[in-house]
Design a protein around this motif. Structure first.
Motif, PDB file in Angstrom:
ATOM      1  N   ILE A 263       0.843  -1.205   0.000  1.00  0.00           N
ATOM      2  CA  ILE A 263       0.000   0.000   0.000  1.00  0.00           C
ATOM      3  C   ILE A 263       0.876   1.252   0.000  1.00  0.00           C
ATOM      4  O   ILE A 263       0.614   2.220  -0.712  1.00  0.00           O
ATOM      5  N   LEU A 264       1.945   1.209   0.765  1.00  0.00           N
ATOM      6  CA  LEU A 264       2.882   2.339   0.776  1.00  0.00           C
ATOM      7  C   LEU A 264       3.494   2.563  -0.603  1.00  0.00           C
ATOM      8  O   LEU A 264       3.565   3.694  -1.088  1.00  0.00           O
TER       9      LEU A 264
ATOM     10  N   GLY B 195      14.547   4.190   1.573  1.00  0.00           N
ATOM     11  CA  GLY B 195      14.745   4.643   2.954  1.00  0.00           C
ATOM     12  C   GLY B 195      13.505   5.322   3.502  1.00  0.00           C
ATOM     13  O   GLY B 195      13.129   5.134   4.657  1.00  0.00           O
ATOM     14  N   MET B 196      12.847   6.129   2.662  1.00  0.00           N
ATOM     15  CA  MET B 196      11.602   6.795   3.077  1.00  0.00           C
ATOM     16  C   MET B 196      10.548   5.744   3.436  1.00  0.00           C
ATOM     17  O   MET B 196       9.830   5.886   4.435  1.00  0.00           O
ATOM     18  N   MET B 197      10.459   4.727   2.588  1.00  0.00           N
ATOM     19  CA  MET B 197       9.435   3.712   2.822  1.00  0.00           C
ATOM     20  C   MET B 197       9.725   2.907   4.082  1.00  0.00           C
ATOM     21  O   MET B 197       8.800   2.510   4.798  1.00  0.00           O
ATOM     22  N   ILE B 198      10.980   2.664   4.348  1.00  0.00           N
ATOM     23  CA  ILE B 198      11.340   1.966   5.593  1.00  0.00           C
ATOM     24  C   ILE B 198      10.906   2.801   6.798  1.00  0.00           C
ATOM     25  O   ILE B 198      10.310   2.292   7.754  1.00  0.00           O
ATOM     26  N   SER B 199      11.173   4.102   6.730  1.00  0.00           N
ATOM     27  CA  SER B 199      10.795   4.968   7.862  1.00  0.00           C
ATOM     28  C   SER B 199       9.286   5.050   8.000  1.00  0.00           C
ATOM     29  O   SER B 199       8.739   5.018   9.109  1.00  0.00           O
ATOM     30  N   ALA B 200       8.595   5.169   6.849  1.00  0.00           N
ATOM     31  CA  ALA B 200       7.132   5.235   6.889  1.00  0.00           C
ATOM     32  C   ALA B 200       6.550   3.924   7.409  1.00  0.00           C
ATOM     33  O   ALA B 200       5.603   3.913   8.206  1.00  0.00           O
ATOM     34  N   TYR B 201       7.120   2.831   6.970  1.00  0.00           N
ATOM     35  CA  TYR B 201       6.638   1.513   7.408  1.00  0.00           C
ATOM     36  C   TYR B 201       6.814   1.360   8.925  1.00  0.00           C
ATOM     37  O   TYR B 201       5.908   0.884   9.624  1.00  0.00           O
TER      38      TYR B 201
ATOM     39  N   GLU C 238       7.977  13.921  11.754  1.00  0.00           N
ATOM     40  CA  GLU C 238       8.982  13.458  12.722  1.00  0.00           C
ATOM     41  C   GLU C 238       9.570  12.110  12.285  1.00  0.00           C
ATOM     42  O   GLU C 238      10.779  11.897  12.329  1.00  0.00           O
ATOM     43  N   ALA C 239       8.682  11.215  11.803  1.00  0.00           N
ATOM     44  CA  ALA C 239       9.131   9.859  11.431  1.00  0.00           C
ATOM     45  C   ALA C 239      10.110   9.879  10.266  1.00  0.00           C
ATOM     46  O   ALA C 239      11.000   9.036  10.181  1.00  0.00           O
ATOM     47  N   ILE C 240       9.943  10.856   9.361  1.00  0.00           N
ATOM     48  CA  ILE C 240      10.840  10.898   8.192  1.00  0.00           C
ATOM     49  C   ILE C 240      11.856  12.042   8.307  1.00  0.00           C
ATOM     50  O   ILE C 240      12.504  12.396   7.324  1.00  0.00           O
TER      51      ILE C 240
END
Ligand code: FES
Ligand code: FES
Length: 161
Positions: free
Chosen positions: A90-91, A109-115, A131-133
């Motif tokens: 979904i991401l 890397g963005m997706m890892i942080s978002a996940y 904050e998460a990213i």
């Protein structure tokens, strides 16, 4: 000569693996060069840009500043290991639909942080997303499209529950 005991053993994308090289080798190099998970990118090499983010026991960390010895008996996920996971799919689709992928260098890397965020918080505020990213840098999009992509993913996840 190394003995069996010198090996660093860890779980990588769901499989038990071992590494017999120098324990001080950087995790980013081991993942890319020894295990060929090239979704892990190297940007700054100094822990500042987030391109090399991976999940370490569920938490996103910059693999460029982590010696491989640190991950002994731990669990690492790169984007390659998450491809079959619904939330991750979904991401990926939300990033594409929101125009959040341009050159694509920062995207894994963005997706890892978002996940990692969505794993612990399925309804984050804009500030929590920022904050998460905050440890991930994108030189192409500004960041707004990435934030919109994550919000889109949150909405889609809500619809699937
Ligand atoms: S390459 Fe690791 S944080 Fe930039
Ligand atoms: S899309 Fe190019 S660095 Fe983010």
């Amino acid at each position: 000569m190394k003995s069996q005991n010198d090996k660093i053993t860890f779980i990588l994308n769901g499989e038990k693996v071992s590494y017999a090289g120098n324990p001080m080798d950087r995790l980013v190099d081991v993942l890319r060069e020894n295990f060929e998970f090239t979704g892990v990118k190297e940007g700054c090499g100094e822990g500042e840009c987030g391109a090399c983010s991976v999940l370490l026991d569920g938490k996103n960390v910059p693999s460029c500043i982590i010696p491989v010895a640190t991950v002994q008996n731990k669990e690492i996920y790169t984007v390659e290991g998450l491809r079959e996971v619904k939330m991750f799919q979904i991401l990926v689709n939300s990033f594409a639909d929101a125009g959040a992928v341009q050159c694509g260098f920062c995207t894994p890397g963005m997706m890892i942080s978002a996940y990692a965020l969505l794993q612990s918080n399925n309804n984050p505020t804009d500030d929590e997303i920022r904050e998460a990213i905050s440890g991930n840098f994108c030189r192409c999009t500004g960041m707004n499209m990435i934030i919109e992509a994550i919000k889109l993913a949150v909405n889609r996840l809500g619809e699937t529950e």
